[in-house]
Design an enzyme around this catalytic site. Structure first.
Site, mmCIF file in Angstrom:
data_model
loop_
_atom_site.group_PDB
_atom_site.id
_atom_site.type_symbol
_atom_site.label_atom_id
_atom_site.label_comp_id
_atom_site.label_asym_id
_atom_site.label_seq_id
_atom_site.Cartn_x
_atom_site.Cartn_y
_atom_site.Cartn_z
ATOM 1 N N ARG A 234 -29.374 -44.400 74.215
ATOM 2 C CA ARG A 234 -29.026 -43.351 75.167
ATOM 3 C C ARG A 234 -28.992 -42.023 74.412
ATOM 4 N NH1 ARG A 234 -23.596 -41.245 76.997
ATOM 5 N NH2 ARG A 234 -24.234 -39.868 78.670
ATOM 6 N N GLU B 264 -20.350 -36.576 81.703
ATOM 7 C CA GLU B 264 -18.968 -36.094 81.742
ATOM 8 C C GLU B 264 -18.861 -34.665 82.279
ATOM 9 O OE1 GLU B 264 -16.744 -36.609 78.172
ATOM 10 O OE2 GLU B 264 -17.234 -38.717 77.971
ATOM 11 N N TYR C 63 -12.729 -44.360 76.590
ATOM 12 C CA TYR C 63 -12.172 -44.253 75.243
ATOM 13 C C TYR C 63 -10.708 -44.674 75.176
ATOM 14 C CZ TYR C 63 -16.310 -41.645 73.730
ATOM 15 O OH TYR C 63 -17.601 -41.281 73.406
ATOM 16 N N GLU D 60 -20.521 -44.904 76.900
ATOM 17 C CA GLU D 60 -19.948 -44.453 75.617
ATOM 18 C C GLU D 60 -18.630 -45.165 75.400
ATOM 19 O OE1 GLU D 60 -19.345 -40.216 74.985
ATOM 20 O OE2 GLU D 60 -21.307 -39.765 75.861
HETATM 21 C C1 BGC Z 1 -18.661 -37.000 74.752
HETATM 22 C C2 BGC Z 1 -19.325 -36.988 73.398
HETATM 23 C C3 BGC Z 1 -18.267 -36.866 72.313
HETATM 24 C C4 BGC Z 1 -17.354 -38.059 72.403
HETATM 25 C C5 BGC Z 1 -16.279 -38.121 71.338
HETATM 26 C C6 BGC Z 1 -17.425 -37.877 74.808
HETATM 27 O O1 BGC Z 1 -16.504 -37.323 75.660
HETATM 28 O O2 BGC Z 1 -19.574 -37.342 75.753
HETATM 29 O O3 BGC Z 1 -20.250 -35.946 73.352
HETATM 30 O O4 BGC Z 1 -18.806 -36.743 71.049
HETATM 31 O O5 BGC Z 1 -16.701 -38.033 73.646
HETATM 32 O O6 BGC Z 1 -15.361 -37.099 71.471
#
Ligand code: BGC
Length: 457
Positions: free
Chosen positions: A77, A166, A295, A354
């Site tokens: 990606r 995002e 995350y 991600e």
């Molecule tokens: C973003 C990335 C960023 C990652 C870590 C995500 O919110 O899409 O570009 O590097 O978080 O902070």
């Protein structure tokens, strides 16, 4: 050890973004982006270090493609830089820019890797910012033109497309001002968010009109809010924060427009964006998949609340923390999937587009940076992605953030998320971290090895 096989057809990938890795900001007629301007302005990034060099990815394309092949990545990606492809944003295509992305896409396909392309990962052409950027409704058609151009150039080979990554970053840029273009105005911020969703919908319409063979979606980050204690104030803040972030987007995508609760508050605050008849039909244009970036979660504590920051820092009582202070809360992945399925009745395929962490990768053993915390974090979330798949929740793949250390926005190079170490202070040489070897083994075996839960023999 518990052995978790990756399901058949489940995609294992890695992700990057154009501005964070490419560098080569003046090469091939590329136009400036708002991140060039912002990161070159003193006082905006850690140590005043600009993102001009990224991770030197433009010049090292072949090397990076070979790393992807060696790691056994199934799908990569990445994002296209709008101003590399169309230097002034709305005019002619740059032949050099188009040739670069041809090389990326063809190089992936030649190695058996599926490209997954994001059109917008935050790097708006500066020329368009000079014309108002996301705050001007005209951007909806500027973006539709850009999307149509990219689909036309690359749609014969790319089967997975995301419009925006995002879109909350647009709030950070126009509502809070800590990202470019540095505007701190709530009405402007909410207006820009609405335009972003319209732009997304128009891009999906362009995709359909061109009859592109493949799927198109969007990438939203979900940080579920949790009240630190069960008080009415905390629960109100949970709703408020979620409404202002991922629910704003999910409402537009899946619920026919912003919720009554949110509209009422925005009207009261004088921050309600101008919505025209027909907008909900555009923002809700049916998609083929949903990308979720996951995350962690956010703690909400009304007694200790900072509305000027997009999320609160703070520790959960009894939370499980990595040595870098980041909470390891893999349930966040299930939470995110359940929100879209239960609250919005979404049955689309979901990709975790991600997931990753910074880690204390200082320690070197046998020449390899040992980042066990990263391995623990990625393993725990990947296990949840597989669990979500097995539960029939529609999760069809997982992309680790990120292939290699790169320019981490306002944190510059102070936060490193890569599986592969990059010498960002000098040569930009790439060296596998322990997590890269872990990923390679995983991709080869398609079996995730998890430490047995405590107490098991
Ligand atoms: C973003 C990335 C960023 C990652 C870590 C995500 O919110 O899409 O570009 O590097 O978080 O902070």
């Amino acid at each position: 050890m518990t052995r978790i096989p990756l399901p058949d057809g489940f995609i294992l990938g890695v992700a990057t973004s154009a501005y964070q890795i490419e560098g080569a900001i003046d090469v091939g007629g590329r136009g400036a982006s708002i991140w060039d301007t912002f990161s070159q302005t003193p006082g905006k990034t850690a140590g005043d270090v600009p993102g001009d060099a990224g991770a030197d990815g433009y010049d090292r394309l072949e090397e990076d493609l070979d790393i992807l092949l060696d790691l056994g990545v199934q799908s990569y990606r990445f994002s296209i830089s709008w101003s590399r492809l169309i230097p002034d944003g709305t005019g002619a295509v740059s032949p050099e820019g188009a040739a670069f992305y041809d090389r990326v896409i063809n190089g992936l396909i030649a190695r058996g890797i599926t490209p997954n392309v994001t059109l917008y990962h935050w790097d708006l052409p500066q020329t368009l910012q000079d014309r108002g950027g996301w705050a001007d409704r005209a951007i909806v058609e500027w973006f539709a033109y850009y999307a149509r151009t990219a689909f036309t150039l690359f749609g014969d080979r790319v089967r997975m497309w995301a419009t925006l990554n995002e879109p909350i970053a647009i709030w950070v840029g126009y509502g809070l001002g800590t990202f470019p273009p540095g505007i701190a105005d709530a009405l402007t911020g909410k207006t820009a968010m609405h335009h972003a969703m319209l732009a997304h919908g128009r891009a999906v319409q362009e995709f359909r009109a061109l009859g592109i063979d493949g799927s198109v979606g969007i990438v939203i980050d979900v940080w579920k809010r949790h009240a630190i204690t069960e008080t009415a104030e905390n629960h109100q803040l949970v709703d408020r924060d979620e409404d202002d972030s991922f629910r704003f987007f999910f409402d537009a995508l899946f619920a026919g427009g912003l919720s009554e609760r949110l509209v009422r508050r925005l009207q009261k605050d004088g921050t309600m964006p101008a919505v025209q008849p027909g907008d909900a039909g555009i923002t809700g244009t049916p998609m083929d998949f949903l990308g979720l970036n996951v995350y962690g979660r956010v703690l909400v504590d009304a007694e200790n609340y900072d509305p000027a920051w997009w999320k609160q820092d703070g520790e959960f009582p009894g939370g499980n923390y990595l040595s870098n202070g980041i909470e390891l809360y893999p349930e966040a992945l299930i939470d995110a999937v359940r929100i879209v399925r239960d609250d919005y009745a979404v049955t689309l395929p979901i990709y975790i587009t991600e997931n990753g962490t910074t880690a204390d990768d200082g320690e070197i053993q046998d020449g390899v940076k040992s980042d066990d915390d990263r391995i623990a974090y990625l393993s725990a979330f990947l296990a949840k992605a597989v669990e979500a798949h097995e539960l029939g929740l529609g999760v069809e793949g997982y992309y680790a953030w990120t292939l290699m250390d790169n320019y981490e926005w306002t944190a510059a190079y102070t936060a490193r998320f890569g599986l592969v170490d990059v010498d960002v202070d000098g040569s930009f040489d790439r060296t596998y971290k322990k997590s890269a070897y872990w990923f390679k083994q995983l991709a080869q075996d398609r079996i995730l090895q998890m430490p047995a839960p405590e107490g098991d023999a």
